[in-house]
Design an enzyme around this catalytic site. Structure first.
Site, PDB file in Angstrom:
ATOM      1  N   SER A  35       0.887  -1.278  -0.063  1.00  0.00           N
ATOM      2  CA  SER A  35      -0.093   0.182  -0.061  1.00  0.00           C
ATOM      3  C   SER A  35       0.719   1.266  -0.184  1.00  0.00           C
ATOM      4  CB  SER A  35      -0.937   0.172   1.086  1.00  0.00           C
ATOM      5  OG  SER A  35      -1.545   1.374   1.374  1.00  0.00           O
ATOM      6  N   PHE A 117     -31.628   2.919   1.267  1.00  0.00           N
ATOM      7  CA  PHE A 117     -30.623   3.524   0.547  1.00  0.00           C
ATOM      8  C   PHE A 117     -30.917   3.699  -0.814  1.00  0.00           C
ATOM      9  CE2 PHE A 117     -25.970   4.221   0.989  1.00  0.00           C
ATOM     10  CZ  PHE A 117     -25.756   4.289   2.284  1.00  0.00           C
ATOM     11  N   ASP A 212      -3.416   4.961  -9.451  1.00  0.00           N
ATOM     12  CA  ASP A 212      -2.292   4.400  -9.934  1.00  0.00           C
ATOM     13  C   ASP A 212      -2.377   3.206 -10.577  1.00  0.00           C
ATOM     14  OD1 ASP A 212      -1.598   6.647  -8.458  1.00  0.00           O
ATOM     15  OD2 ASP A 212      -0.640   5.576  -6.957  1.00  0.00           O
ATOM     16  N   GLN A 231     -19.345   8.266 -11.206  1.00  0.00           N
ATOM     17  CA  GLN A 231     -20.655   8.750 -10.421  1.00  0.00           C
ATOM     18  C   GLN A 231     -20.339  10.012  -9.485  1.00  0.00           C
ATOM     19  OE1 GLN A 231     -21.955   6.179  -6.823  1.00  0.00           O
ATOM     20  NE2 GLN A 231     -23.580   6.183  -8.246  1.00  0.00           N
ATOM     21  N   HIS A 233     -21.826  11.966  -6.680  1.00  0.00           N
ATOM     22  CA  HIS A 233     -22.684  11.955  -5.335  1.00  0.00           C
ATOM     23  C   HIS A 233     -23.290  13.171  -4.943  1.00  0.00           C
ATOM     24  CE1 HIS A 233     -23.896  10.945  -1.345  1.00  0.00           C
ATOM     25  NE2 HIS A 233     -23.551   9.765  -1.402  1.00  0.00           N
ATOM     26  N   LEU A 243     -17.883  13.822   2.121  1.00  0.00           N
ATOM     27  CA  LEU A 243     -19.186  13.245   1.949  1.00  0.00           C
ATOM     28  C   LEU A 243     -20.087  13.471   3.025  1.00  0.00           C
ATOM     29  CD1 LEU A 243     -20.647  11.293  -0.285  1.00  0.00           C
ATOM     30  CD2 LEU A 243     -20.097   9.324   1.529  1.00  0.00           C
ATOM     31  N   GLU A 246     -25.317   9.014   2.036  1.00  0.00           N
ATOM     32  CA  GLU A 246     -26.740   9.012   1.389  1.00  0.00           C
ATOM     33  C   GLU A 246     -27.680   8.335   2.929  1.00  0.00           C
ATOM     34  OE1 GLU A 246     -27.108   7.714  -2.404  1.00  0.00           O
ATOM     35  OE2 GLU A 246     -27.894   5.581  -1.669  1.00  0.00           O
ATOM     36  N   ARG A 277     -28.350   7.989  -7.574  1.00  0.00           N
ATOM     37  CA  ARG A 277     -27.495   9.216  -7.252  1.00  0.00           C
ATOM     38  C   ARG A 277     -27.462  10.104  -8.634  1.00  0.00           C
ATOM     39  NH1 ARG A 277     -22.730   6.240  -3.872  1.00  0.00           N
ATOM     40  NH2 ARG A 277     -23.893   5.904  -1.927  1.00  0.00           N
ATOM     41  N   HIS A 346     -17.355  10.954  -7.177  1.00  0.00           N
ATOM     42  CA  HIS A 346     -17.543  10.083  -5.823  1.00  0.00           C
ATOM     43  C   HIS A 346     -16.916   8.671  -6.449  1.00  0.00           C
ATOM     44  CE1 HIS A 346     -18.924   8.409  -2.196  1.00  0.00           C
ATOM     45  NE2 HIS A 346     -19.638   7.473  -3.125  1.00  0.00           N
ATOM     46  N   ARG A 381     -23.865   3.202 -10.188  1.00  0.00           N
ATOM     47  CA  ARG A 381     -23.842   2.222  -9.213  1.00  0.00           C
ATOM     48  C   ARG A 381     -24.934   2.715  -8.227  1.00  0.00           C
ATOM     49  NH1 ARG A 381     -21.451   2.488  -3.785  1.00  0.00           N
ATOM     50  NH2 ARG A 381     -20.198   4.261  -4.268  1.00  0.00           N
ATOM     51  N   GLY A 383     -25.834   3.156  -4.065  1.00  0.00           N
ATOM     52  CA  GLY A 383     -25.026   3.275  -2.772  1.00  0.00           C
ATOM     53  C   GLY A 383     -25.037   2.025  -2.136  1.00  0.00           C
ATOM     54  N   ASN A 385     -23.482  -0.787  -2.542  1.00  0.00           N
ATOM     55  CA  ASN A 385     -22.988  -1.956  -3.349  1.00  0.00           C
ATOM     56  C   ASN A 385     -21.410  -1.937  -3.429  1.00  0.00           C
ATOM     57  OD1 ASN A 385     -25.359  -3.177  -3.696  1.00  0.00           O
ATOM     58  ND2 ASN A 385     -25.898  -2.554  -5.834  1.00  0.00           N
TER      59      ASN A 385
HETATM   60  C1  FAD Z   1     -16.218   9.403   1.520  1.00  0.00           C
HETATM   61  C2  FAD Z   1     -16.627   7.916   0.893  1.00  0.00           C
HETATM   62  C3  FAD Z   1     -17.782   7.059   1.564  1.00  0.00           C
HETATM   63  C4  FAD Z   1     -18.334   6.046   1.052  1.00  0.00           C
HETATM   64  N1  FAD Z   1     -19.213   5.311   1.490  1.00  0.00           N
HETATM   65  C5  FAD Z   1     -19.690   4.228   1.043  1.00  0.00           C
HETATM   66  C6  FAD Z   1     -20.627   3.511   1.619  1.00  0.00           C
HETATM   67  O1  FAD Z   1     -21.228   3.675   2.840  1.00  0.00           O
HETATM   68  N2  FAD Z   1     -21.101   2.056   1.251  1.00  0.00           N
HETATM   69  C7  FAD Z   1     -20.445   1.411  -0.149  1.00  0.00           C
HETATM   70  O2  FAD Z   1     -20.615   0.531  -0.401  1.00  0.00           O
HETATM   71  N3  FAD Z   1     -19.445   2.386  -0.558  1.00  0.00           N
HETATM   72  C8  FAD Z   1     -18.927   3.716  -0.035  1.00  0.00           C
HETATM   73  N4  FAD Z   1     -18.011   4.247  -0.862  1.00  0.00           N
HETATM   74  C9  FAD Z   1     -17.292   3.737  -1.597  1.00  0.00           C
HETATM   75  C10 FAD Z   1     -16.082   2.704  -1.164  1.00  0.00           C
HETATM   76  O3  FAD Z   1     -15.816   3.080  -0.096  1.00  0.00           O
HETATM   77  C11 FAD Z   1     -14.913   2.475  -2.085  1.00  0.00           C
HETATM   78  O4  FAD Z   1     -15.537   2.287  -3.460  1.00  0.00           O
HETATM   79  C12 FAD Z   1     -14.350   1.274  -1.493  1.00  0.00           C
HETATM   80  O5  FAD Z   1     -14.147   1.359  -0.403  1.00  0.00           O
HETATM   81  C13 FAD Z   1     -13.034   1.158  -2.229  1.00  0.00           C
HETATM   82  O6  FAD Z   1     -12.142  -0.057  -1.894  1.00  0.00           O
HETATM   83  P1  FAD Z   1     -11.174  -0.482  -2.428  1.00  0.00           P
HETATM   84  O7  FAD Z   1     -10.461  -1.823  -1.862  1.00  0.00           O
HETATM   85  O8  FAD Z   1     -11.324  -0.894  -3.869  1.00  0.00           O
HETATM   86  O9  FAD Z   1     -10.096   0.510  -2.616  1.00  0.00           O
HETATM   87  P2  FAD Z   1      -9.189   1.514  -1.795  1.00  0.00           P
HETATM   88  O10 FAD Z   1      -9.812   1.609  -0.228  1.00  0.00           O
HETATM   89  O11 FAD Z   1      -9.296   2.906  -2.168  1.00  0.00           O
HETATM   90  O12 FAD Z   1      -7.718   1.167  -1.458  1.00  0.00           O
HETATM   91  C14 FAD Z   1      -6.930   1.510  -2.466  1.00  0.00           C
HETATM   92  C15 FAD Z   1      -5.479   1.048  -1.842  1.00  0.00           C
HETATM   93  O13 FAD Z   1      -4.625   0.772  -2.891  1.00  0.00           O
HETATM   94  C16 FAD Z   1      -3.368   1.183  -2.541  1.00  0.00           C
HETATM   95  N5  FAD Z   1      -2.740   2.097  -3.585  1.00  0.00           N
HETATM   96  C17 FAD Z   1      -3.026   2.830  -4.356  1.00  0.00           C
HETATM   97  N6  FAD Z   1      -2.142   3.068  -5.451  1.00  0.00           N
HETATM   98  C18 FAD Z   1      -1.089   2.621  -5.078  1.00  0.00           C
HETATM   99  C19 FAD Z   1       0.266   2.573  -5.481  1.00  0.00           C
HETATM  100  N7  FAD Z   1       0.578   3.222  -6.705  1.00  0.00           N
HETATM  101  N8  FAD Z   1       1.009   1.668  -4.838  1.00  0.00           N
HETATM  102  C20 FAD Z   1       0.719   0.849  -3.809  1.00  0.00           C
HETATM  103  N9  FAD Z   1      -0.517   1.070  -3.218  1.00  0.00           N
HETATM  104  C21 FAD Z   1      -1.249   1.751  -3.864  1.00  0.00           C
HETATM  105  C22 FAD Z   1      -3.661   2.635  -1.473  1.00  0.00           C
HETATM  106  O14 FAD Z   1      -2.837   2.661  -0.578  1.00  0.00           O
HETATM  107  C23 FAD Z   1      -5.020   1.656  -0.764  1.00  0.00           C
HETATM  108  O15 FAD Z   1      -4.420   0.754   0.047  1.00  0.00           O
HETATM  109  C24 FAD Z   1     -17.650   5.431  -0.229  1.00  0.00           C
HETATM  110  C25 FAD Z   1     -16.586   6.102  -0.707  1.00  0.00           C
HETATM  111  C26 FAD Z   1     -16.101   7.507  -0.306  1.00  0.00           C
HETATM  112  C27 FAD Z   1     -14.910   8.274  -0.641  1.00  0.00           C
END
Ligand code: FAD
Length: 568
Positions: A35, A117, A212, A231, A233, A243, A246, A277, A346, A381, A383, A385
């Protein structure tokens, strides 16, 4: 320096952690989790409102209903076989998290509580107050620590994915804490690097969400799918973009214009504030454009999210974090005052093209979570999901990658020494140039372009102007000056590398949006206001070329429901 692991999990958000646990718990394999930030600072900790799953079939919910809501919400653009698998697998994930210690909010009868939601026709967002992502991450992190076969690489920036003979070789890594540059050789790679909404200025995304993994995959030859579907929001706090979940509307919050009208009555008379959304964001922009918004800072006009009628008890119990955010950032107490909100970038519905198992077209590489696109969300998408998708495809890809790695007797061949030297030179080459451009200013310029020309509503001429601007900025990016020349915690260099990624992805978004002469889900063209199933019921695939993306298309899987008009 070369390191070796059986499975490399790139990203430690909900998708990455779930994948790593699955790979480690079913095998003797050696797993690396990488990470660019400390593990618990991944963007997933920000998820607020909930995770969707059918938990109470005896009370009226069903897999078919969850699937139908998702298909309709996607504007009939998701792959329906993918949706059916998703709705069937997520309930078990909710219970598994419960066994691992997740403090789900409860009903008075002690069962797991669920709230309404947007776009869901049943209360199926499972939650832990309004800090769902934080608790999911903490639960997964605790569980991961049971496995001695997992090695963590925190604060390590992965700069490229190396592929040879159409299969994975490994990845190159710049350790931000030591400055060391290394190669990690692996049999299998799961890309779980999250989304890229930092291509936009007004966004709910963390500063780290620079896409990235998508950009690296794209440059390595992997196709990127449906990136034009971004999307927006409907309820981001003005002016910070933080944020306001929702769940605030799920719990009964109202959206009001400057005449104190619940304007959603005009646009979605049945669903009102819990319409999907894309529908609400378009309604908000229409209200603002027609003069029924409040005038905001720097042209960021806004509407009101009103929670006052919910009462202090509900806000304290169900929405404590958003109250804290409103108080700290805007000096507003939602118990007594409405919250100023505006749509913000978002979520990326698109991502690295995968099949239903999260496998990319390159042998040994999978993708999960927001970075991947197995086509669950289509053009919009629903919310709750997304965290659910991270859990389901974290598990699936962890399992698939482990099965594949177990079947490989040896690690793949090492790349040539010169390939690794080139990869290192690529990262540190900016030390040698005496460029004139500033990475931060360039990123701001890109964001301004995306906010103003690639937003909730789009037109061909604006998209063309945006594409020209992006190409111009790409030229400038090669001339970025990095003043800090150290290799340790060099955030100037990091920002420059991220700028390259953002620019490549912005170009893919805009090229796809320009080509798609229809309106569907979150992609809304003023010059082509109708959905066009005859010509555009097909996913976009973007392939890297040095002069810009080459676009191709692939069919949408329609297995249960034919597209019909979407009404809420
Ligand atoms: C404020 C907010 C609230 C949300 N609320 C909800 C909700 O209530 N319900 C819902 O379903 N969804 C929600 N979402 C959407 C959801 O949270 C995200 O889509 C989801 O958590 C993304 O998870 P992920 O594991 O795919 O990536 P992330 O959690 O974004 O993790 C990405 C990882 O990749 C690593 N990484 C990236 N680039 C590199 C690199 N070059 N080298 C090494 N490591 C790298 C980062 O360090 C991190 O560890 C929300 C989003 C936001 C922004």
């Amino acid at each position: 320096m070369t390191r070796k692991h059986d499975i490399i999990v790139l990203g430690s958000g909900i998708a990455g952690l779930r994948a790593a646990i699955e790979a480690a718990r079913g095998s003797e394999l050696d797993v690396a989790v990488i990470s660019k930030v400390q593990l618990m600072r991944s963007q997933s900790v920000c998820a607020e409102g909930g995770t969707a799953a059918v938990l109470q079939p005896e009370e009226g919910d069903s897999f078919e209903l969850h699937a139908w809501d998702t298909v309709r919400g996607s504007d009939f653009f998701c792959d329906q076989d993918v949706v059916m698998r998703f709705v069937q697998e997520i309930p078990e994930e909710i219970l598994l998290l419960e066994h691992w210690g997740m403090p789900w909010s409860r009903r008075p009868d002690g069962r797991i509580a669920q709230r309404p939601f947007g776009g869901h026709s049943y209360n199926r967002a499972t939650f832990a107050a309004d800090k769902t992502g934080f608790f999911e991450m903490q639960t997964l992190y605790d569980t991961l620590q049971k496995y001695a076969s997992v090695t963590r690489y925190d604060e390590c920036y992965v700069s490229s994915i190396l592929i040879g003979d159409d299969s994975l070789r490994g990845i190159t890594v710049w350790d931000l804490t030591s400055g060391e540059f290394s190669f990690i050789q692996g049999k299998a790679l799961i890309i779980a690097t999250g989304g890229a909404c930092r291509t936009f200025g007004f966004t709910t995304h963390s500063l780290t969400a620079t896409g990235d993994g998508l950009a690296m995959a794209y440059r390595a030859g992997l196709p990127i799918k449906d990136l034009e579907f971004v999307q927006f929001h409907p309820t981001a706090l003005v002016p910070s973009g933080i944020l306001i979940t929702e769940a605030a509307r799920g719990e009964g919050g109202y959206l009001l214009n400057n005449r104190d009208e619940r304007f959603m009555e005009k646009y979605a008379p049945v669903k009102m504030e819990v319409a999907p959304r894309d529908v609400i964001s378009r309604s908000e922009i229409t209200e603002i454009e027609e003069g029924r918004g409040f005038s905001g800072p720097d042209g960021l006009d806004y509407l009101h999210l009103d929670l006052r009628h919910l009462g202090a008890d509900t806000i304290h119990e169900r929405l404590p974090m958003i109250r804290e955010v409103a108080m700290k950032f805007n000096l507003i107490d939602p118990i007594h005052q409405p919250i100023p909100i505006h749509p913000a970038a978002h979520y990326f519905m698109g991502g690295i093209h995968t099949n239903i198992d999260g496998a990319t077209p390159i042998e040994g590489i999978w993708s999960a979570g927001e970075a991947g696109c197995e086509s669950l969300h289509g053009a919009n998408r629903l919310g709750a999901n997304s965290t659910a998708e991270c859990l389901v495809w974290g598990k699936i890809t962890g399992n698939e990658a482990a099965r594949y790695a177990s079947s490989q007797k040896t690690l793949p061949p090492l790349p040539k020494e010169s390939t690794l030297k080139d990869a290192e030179a690529q990262v540190f080459s900016r030390f040698k140039t005496d460029g004139k451009e500033n990475a931060y200013a360039l990123r701001r310029e890109l964001q301004k372009t995306m906010d103003s020309q690639v937003g909730v509503f789009r037109t061909g001429s604006e998209l063309e102007a945006a594409l020209n601007k992006i190409k111009e900025l790409k030229q400038c990016a090669s001339d970025i000056r990095v003043t800090d020349r150290g290799r340790i915690y060099n955030t100037d260099l990091l920002s420059a590398l991220e700028a390259d990624n953002l620019l490549d992805l912005a170009e893919v978004i805009v090229a796809g949006a320009l080509a798609r002469t229809e309106s569907r889900g979150a992609h809304s063209r003023r010059d082509f206001p109708k959905r066009d199933d005859a010509n555009w019921l097909k996913h976009t695939l973007a392939y890297y070329t040095p002069t810009g993306p080459r676009l191709d298309y692939t069919p949408v899987a329609i297995t249960m429901w034919q597209p019909v008009e979407r009404k809420y």
